[in-house]
Design a protein around this motif. Structure first.
Motif, mmCIF file in Angstrom:
data_model
loop_
_atom_site.group_PDB
_atom_site.id
_atom_site.type_symbol
_atom_site.label_atom_id
_atom_site.label_comp_id
_atom_site.label_asym_id
_atom_site.label_seq_id
_atom_site.Cartn_x
_atom_site.Cartn_y
_atom_site.Cartn_z
ATOM 1 N N ASP A 52 0.857 -1.187 0.000
ATOM 2 C CA ASP A 52 0.000 0.000 0.000
ATOM 3 C C ASP A 52 0.891 1.234 0.000
ATOM 4 O OD1 ASP A 52 -2.153 1.719 0.160
ATOM 5 O OD2 ASP A 52 -2.375 1.491 2.331
ATOM 6 N N HIS A 53 1.043 1.842 -1.165
ATOM 7 C CA HIS A 53 1.900 3.018 -1.303
ATOM 8 C C HIS A 53 1.372 3.863 -2.455
ATOM 9 C CE1 HIS A 53 5.444 5.497 -2.113
ATOM 10 N NE2 HIS A 53 5.781 5.234 -0.862
ATOM 11 N N PRO A 54 1.419 5.198 -2.328
ATOM 12 C CA PRO A 54 0.895 6.062 -3.394
ATOM 13 C C PRO A 54 1.584 5.867 -4.746
ATOM 14 C CG PRO A 54 1.496 7.370 -1.458
ATOM 15 C CD PRO A 54 1.890 5.959 -1.180
ATOM 16 N N ASN A 55 2.825 5.373 -4.760
ATOM 17 C CA ASN A 55 3.551 5.204 -6.021
ATOM 18 C C ASN A 55 3.430 3.796 -6.597
ATOM 19 O OD1 ASN A 55 4.328 7.828 -5.762
ATOM 20 N ND2 ASN A 55 6.432 7.397 -5.179
ATOM 21 N N ILE A 56 2.595 2.964 -6.009
ATOM 22 C CA ILE A 56 2.380 1.609 -6.515
ATOM 23 C C ILE A 56 0.890 1.455 -6.810
ATOM 24 C CG2 ILE A 56 2.513 -0.860 -5.987
ATOM 25 C CD1 ILE A 56 4.895 -0.218 -4.179
ATOM 26 N N VAL A 57 0.586 1.018 -8.036
ATOM 27 C CA VAL A 57 -0.813 0.898 -8.428
ATOM 28 C C VAL A 57 -1.523 -0.151 -7.587
ATOM 29 C CG1 VAL A 57 -0.454 1.655 -10.810
ATOM 30 C CG2 VAL A 57 -0.361 -0.778 -10.275
ATOM 31 N N THR A 58 -2.813 0.061 -7.411
ATOM 32 C CA THR A 58 -3.659 -0.881 -6.692
ATOM 33 C C THR A 58 -4.108 -1.974 -7.657
ATOM 34 O OG1 THR A 58 -4.470 0.888 -5.283
ATOM 35 C CG2 THR A 58 -5.812 -1.112 -5.390
ATOM 36 N N VAL A 59 -3.976 -3.222 -7.243
ATOM 37 C CA VAL A 59 -4.457 -4.342 -8.049
ATOM 38 C C VAL A 59 -5.903 -4.600 -7.649
ATOM 39 C CG1 VAL A 59 -4.204 -6.808 -8.533
ATOM 40 C CG2 VAL A 59 -2.178 -5.363 -8.333
ATOM 41 N N ASN A 115 13.850 13.807 -8.435
ATOM 42 C CA ASN A 115 12.498 13.663 -7.891
ATOM 43 C C ASN A 115 11.945 12.268 -8.207
ATOM 44 O OD1 ASN A 115 9.984 14.151 -6.768
ATOM 45 N ND2 ASN A 115 9.245 15.319 -8.523
ATOM 46 N N ILE A 116 12.132 11.806 -9.432
ATOM 47 C CA ILE A 116 11.660 10.476 -9.830
ATOM 48 C C ILE A 116 12.413 9.404 -9.040
ATOM 49 C CG2 ILE A 116 11.617 8.825 -11.737
ATOM 50 C CD1 ILE A 116 11.132 11.297 -13.583
ATOM 51 N N ALA A 117 13.737 9.546 -8.937
ATOM 52 C CA ALA A 117 14.548 8.570 -8.197
ATOM 53 C C ALA A 117 14.114 8.497 -6.740
ATOM 54 C CB ALA A 117 16.031 8.937 -8.299
ATOM 55 N N HIS A 118 13.787 9.648 -6.156
ATOM 56 C CA HIS A 118 13.323 9.682 -4.773
ATOM 57 C C HIS A 118 11.999 8.906 -4.618
ATOM 58 C CE1 HIS A 118 12.693 11.255 -0.733
ATOM 59 N NE2 HIS A 118 11.467 11.583 -1.092
ATOM 60 N N GLN A 119 11.082 9.116 -5.556
ATOM 61 C CA GLN A 119 9.801 8.410 -5.511
ATOM 62 C C GLN A 119 9.996 6.901 -5.678
ATOM 63 O OE1 GLN A 119 6.507 10.178 -7.780
ATOM 64 N NE2 GLN A 119 7.851 11.944 -8.083
ATOM 65 N N ILE A 120 10.895 6.513 -6.575
ATOM 66 C CA ILE A 120 11.164 5.085 -6.786
ATOM 67 C C ILE A 120 11.773 4.473 -5.525
ATOM 68 C CG2 ILE A 120 12.608 3.428 -8.070
ATOM 69 C CD1 ILE A 120 12.240 5.310 -10.511
ATOM 70 N N ALA A 121 12.722 5.185 -4.921
ATOM 71 C CA ALA A 121 13.359 4.681 -3.696
ATOM 72 C C ALA A 121 12.346 4.511 -2.560
ATOM 73 C CB ALA A 121 14.487 5.609 -3.262
#
Length: 192
Positions: A140-147, A185-191
């Protein structure tokens, strides 16, 4: 040849083109193993490519593969998987094709990922596909899509996921150099 065989031929052809000419024979023998027809077709295409030089801007095998892919994508429009009706093609990834679909029960748009039929007979590919769905649904994370759902219909396995509108990372990178601030910014979100 079936569309799957043409895709295999195209993939091997492009991989062979990346090799030095003296490395191709071993690669072709290893890749084709007992399939003499495939080996013959690959050798024929590579010889034709060498003869053509820069005559063709796009090799014929690429054009044929692209044409087949477009036909396959078009054939999916309007099909339903469970209660999800395919609206349009969004993109391709390592584990399959991704389409925009309408969730007919809840009246929302979803992204639906289809495992290619050619991989449906591979227990390992199917396990990886299902493992991807389980891993995403357990997080459950804002940067990971919900299945929303996982299923199978007519021999095609699918994952229905949250549809997030916006530009893909791939298209951002294809536009050219990404400014450092944006990349960080993208790298931070991925991390995260």
């Amino acid at each position: 040849m079936t569309s799957e065989q043409i895709q295999q031929l195209s993939g091997l052809y492009h991989a062979a083109l990346e090799l030095e000419p003296d490395q191709r024979e071993d690669f072709l023998r290893e890749s084709c193993r007992e399939d003499e027809v495939l080996l013959h077709e690959l050798k024929h295409l590579l010889a034709a490519n060498a003869e053509a030089g820069s005559f063709l801007a796009e090799p014929v095998v690429s054009a044929a593969a692209n044409s087949i892919t477009k036909e396959k994508e078009s054939a999916m429009i309007g099909r339903s998987f469970g209660h999800y009706r395919i609206l349009s093609h969004l993109g391709s990834g390592g584990m399959g094709e991704v389409y925009l679909a309408q969730d007919e029960k809840l009246g929302r748009k979803v992204a639906i990922k289809l495992l290619p039929v050619v991989f449906a007979d591979s227990p390992e590919r199917l396990r990886r596909f299902e493992r991807e769905a389980r891993a995403a649904s357990a997080t459950d994370h804002p940067n990971i899509v919900t299945v929303h759902d996982i299923g199978e219909q007519d021999g095609i396995h699918y994952i229905a996921e949250e549809f997030v509108e916006g530009e893909t990372l791939r298209s951002l990178i294809e536009r050219g150099p990404v400014p450092v601030f944006v990349a960080l910014n993208i790298a931070h979100q991925i991390a995260n």
